[in-house]
Design a protein around this motif. Sequence first.
Motif, PDB file in Angstrom:
ATOM      1  N   CYS A 196      -3.655   8.574 -93.783  1.00  0.00           N
ATOM      2  CA  CYS A 196      -4.042   9.977 -93.742  1.00  0.00           C
ATOM      3  C   CYS A 196      -5.022  10.226 -92.596  1.00  0.00           C
ATOM      4  O   CYS A 196      -4.907  11.220 -91.865  1.00  0.00           O
ATOM      5  CB  CYS A 196      -4.655  10.384 -95.075  1.00  0.00           C
ATOM      6  SG  CYS A 196      -5.048  12.144 -95.206  1.00  0.00           S
ATOM      7  N   SER A 233      -3.974  17.279 -95.037  1.00  0.00           N
ATOM      8  CA  SER A 233      -3.431  17.627 -93.732  1.00  0.00           C
ATOM      9  C   SER A 233      -4.165  18.845 -93.187  1.00  0.00           C
ATOM     10  O   SER A 233      -4.130  19.927 -93.783  1.00  0.00           O
ATOM     11  CB  SER A 233      -1.932  17.936 -93.847  1.00  0.00           C
ATOM     12  OG  SER A 233      -1.403  18.254 -92.575  1.00  0.00           O
ATOM     13  N   GLY A 234      -4.878  18.639 -92.063  1.00  0.00           N
ATOM     14  CA  GLY A 234      -5.569  19.741 -91.424  1.00  0.00           C
ATOM     15  C   GLY A 234      -4.612  20.581 -90.596  1.00  0.00           C
ATOM     16  O   GLY A 234      -3.469  20.205 -90.333  1.00  0.00           O
ATOM     17  N   SER A 235      -5.090  21.740 -90.159  1.00  0.00           N
ATOM     18  CA  SER A 235      -4.245  22.643 -89.385  1.00  0.00           C
ATOM     19  C   SER A 235      -4.127  22.210 -87.933  1.00  0.00           C
ATOM     20  O   SER A 235      -3.318  22.750 -87.182  1.00  0.00           O
ATOM     21  CB  SER A 235      -4.808  24.067 -89.452  1.00  0.00           C
ATOM     22  OG  SER A 235      -6.147  24.099 -88.972  1.00  0.00           O
ATOM     23  N   GLU A 269      -3.077  10.211 -89.295  1.00  0.00           N
ATOM     24  CA  GLU A 269      -2.278  11.423 -89.080  1.00  0.00           C
ATOM     25  C   GLU A 269      -3.142  12.625 -88.715  1.00  0.00           C
ATOM     26  O   GLU A 269      -2.678  13.544 -88.027  1.00  0.00           O
ATOM     27  CB  GLU A 269      -1.456  11.739 -90.340  1.00  0.00           C
ATOM     28  CG  GLU A 269      -0.366  10.731 -90.639  1.00  0.00           C
ATOM     29  CD  GLU A 269       0.642  10.613 -89.501  1.00  0.00           C
ATOM     30  OE1 GLU A 269       0.982  11.655 -88.889  1.00  0.00           O
ATOM     31  OE2 GLU A 269       1.081   9.477 -89.212  1.00  0.00           O
ATOM     32  N   ASN A 270      -4.393  12.649 -89.145  1.00  0.00           N
ATOM     33  CA  ASN A 270      -5.265  13.796 -88.900  1.00  0.00           C
ATOM     34  C   ASN A 270      -6.107  13.655 -87.635  1.00  0.00           C
ATOM     35  O   ASN A 270      -6.881  14.556 -87.315  1.00  0.00           O
ATOM     36  CB  ASN A 270      -6.190  14.022 -90.103  1.00  0.00           C
ATOM     37  CG  ASN A 270      -5.516  14.792 -91.216  1.00  0.00           C
ATOM     38  OD1 ASN A 270      -5.386  16.010 -91.152  1.00  0.00           O
ATOM     39  ND2 ASN A 270      -5.063  14.066 -92.237  1.00  0.00           N
ATOM     40  N   PRO A 279      -5.139  18.483 -85.188  1.00  0.00           N
ATOM     41  CA  PRO A 279      -5.728  17.132 -85.157  1.00  0.00           C
ATOM     42  C   PRO A 279      -7.213  17.206 -84.840  1.00  0.00           C
ATOM     43  O   PRO A 279      -7.670  18.055 -84.068  1.00  0.00           O
ATOM     44  CB  PRO A 279      -4.953  16.437 -84.034  1.00  0.00           C
ATOM     45  CG  PRO A 279      -4.417  17.538 -83.184  1.00  0.00           C
ATOM     46  CD  PRO A 279      -4.167  18.693 -84.105  1.00  0.00           C
ATOM     47  N   LEU A 311     -13.847  16.042 -88.962  1.00  0.00           N
ATOM     48  CA  LEU A 311     -13.424  16.045 -90.358  1.00  0.00           C
ATOM     49  C   LEU A 311     -14.341  15.119 -91.150  1.00  0.00           C
ATOM     50  O   LEU A 311     -14.510  13.953 -90.794  1.00  0.00           O
ATOM     51  CB  LEU A 311     -11.977  15.553 -90.471  1.00  0.00           C
ATOM     52  CG  LEU A 311     -11.404  15.338 -91.874  1.00  0.00           C
ATOM     53  CD1 LEU A 311     -11.375  16.640 -92.663  1.00  0.00           C
ATOM     54  CD2 LEU A 311      -9.995  14.733 -91.788  1.00  0.00           C
ATOM     55  N   ILE A 356     -13.366  11.622 -87.195  1.00  0.00           N
ATOM     56  CA  ILE A 356     -13.371  11.598 -88.655  1.00  0.00           C
ATOM     57  C   ILE A 356     -14.574  10.790 -89.123  1.00  0.00           C
ATOM     58  O   ILE A 356     -14.832   9.687 -88.630  1.00  0.00           O
ATOM     59  CB  ILE A 356     -12.071  11.008 -89.225  1.00  0.00           C
ATOM     60  CG1 ILE A 356     -10.882  11.903 -88.871  1.00  0.00           C
ATOM     61  CG2 ILE A 356     -12.172  10.837 -90.744  1.00  0.00           C
ATOM     62  CD1 ILE A 356      -9.538  11.377 -89.342  1.00  0.00           C
TER      63      ILE A 356
END
Length: 262
Positions: free
Chosen positions: A117, A91-93, A120-121, A95, A40, A99
């Motif tokens: 954020c 919020s990605g689809s 969580e991702n 994990p 990400l 990043i």
Amino acid sequence: MQQEAYKWDSTLYDDKHSFVYRYGADLVDMLGPKKGEKVLDLGCGSGALTEALRSRSGSVVGVDSSSEMIKKARSTYPLCTFLKGDVRDFSGSHPFDCIFSNATLHWVIEAEKAVKCMFENLRYGGRVALEFGGKNNVDTVIKALRRILFSKGYKEQSALQLWYFPSISTYTSLLERNGFEVTLAEWYDRPTELADGETGILDWLSMFAKPFFKGIAAEEASVIKKEVQGSVSGALFKNGKWYADYKRIRVLARKIENNNLK
């Protein structure tokens, strides 16, 4: 960026401020994405580093709040996935394994929201590589801009808090209390050569400091920018070139499984 405080000029960004992603190239090496990892890119801008990440991993999602940047990125790097989104609330689809974020997090005043954020991702054991403006970043330019705006009666503009430039201890503490283990953290001085020897500081102000000129007529804003450039010439104009007095923070960290979040 955290939000579209103003409309980004993606052409000016690439033409005269490409140093933003050129300086971020070795951050890709520090992250070290591997083939098959899902990456990400938070605050992807016009997508150059997103493509560098894709060439390593094969799977990358670039997120930016600027419609202009996303449009440019999609047209330039069609093999990458680009989404418009907020780094404080994305919020990605699934994990992600890694990043990456270059020159974005100093735009996020609500820093803890961005950290949560990211947490969580990211999968447990996943890692982050971040670079952004640190304590005293572009201090010479910004102090001159505030002083000149205030002297001309633009008190509200002069007091604007546009960026978040933390110290190393502030930011690493923020990461640690939100479930990350910091593996590297550094603050360093990075004087950055600007593209145009005539208008370097003017261009920088036009690209990155637009909100300071809200409510100011274009002609007056131009005068102020020229005064700022003139006032910092002794410190930032060297051998026919303009430099921005950048101070950067780099952090590597990973999401740990056993953590005591407060």
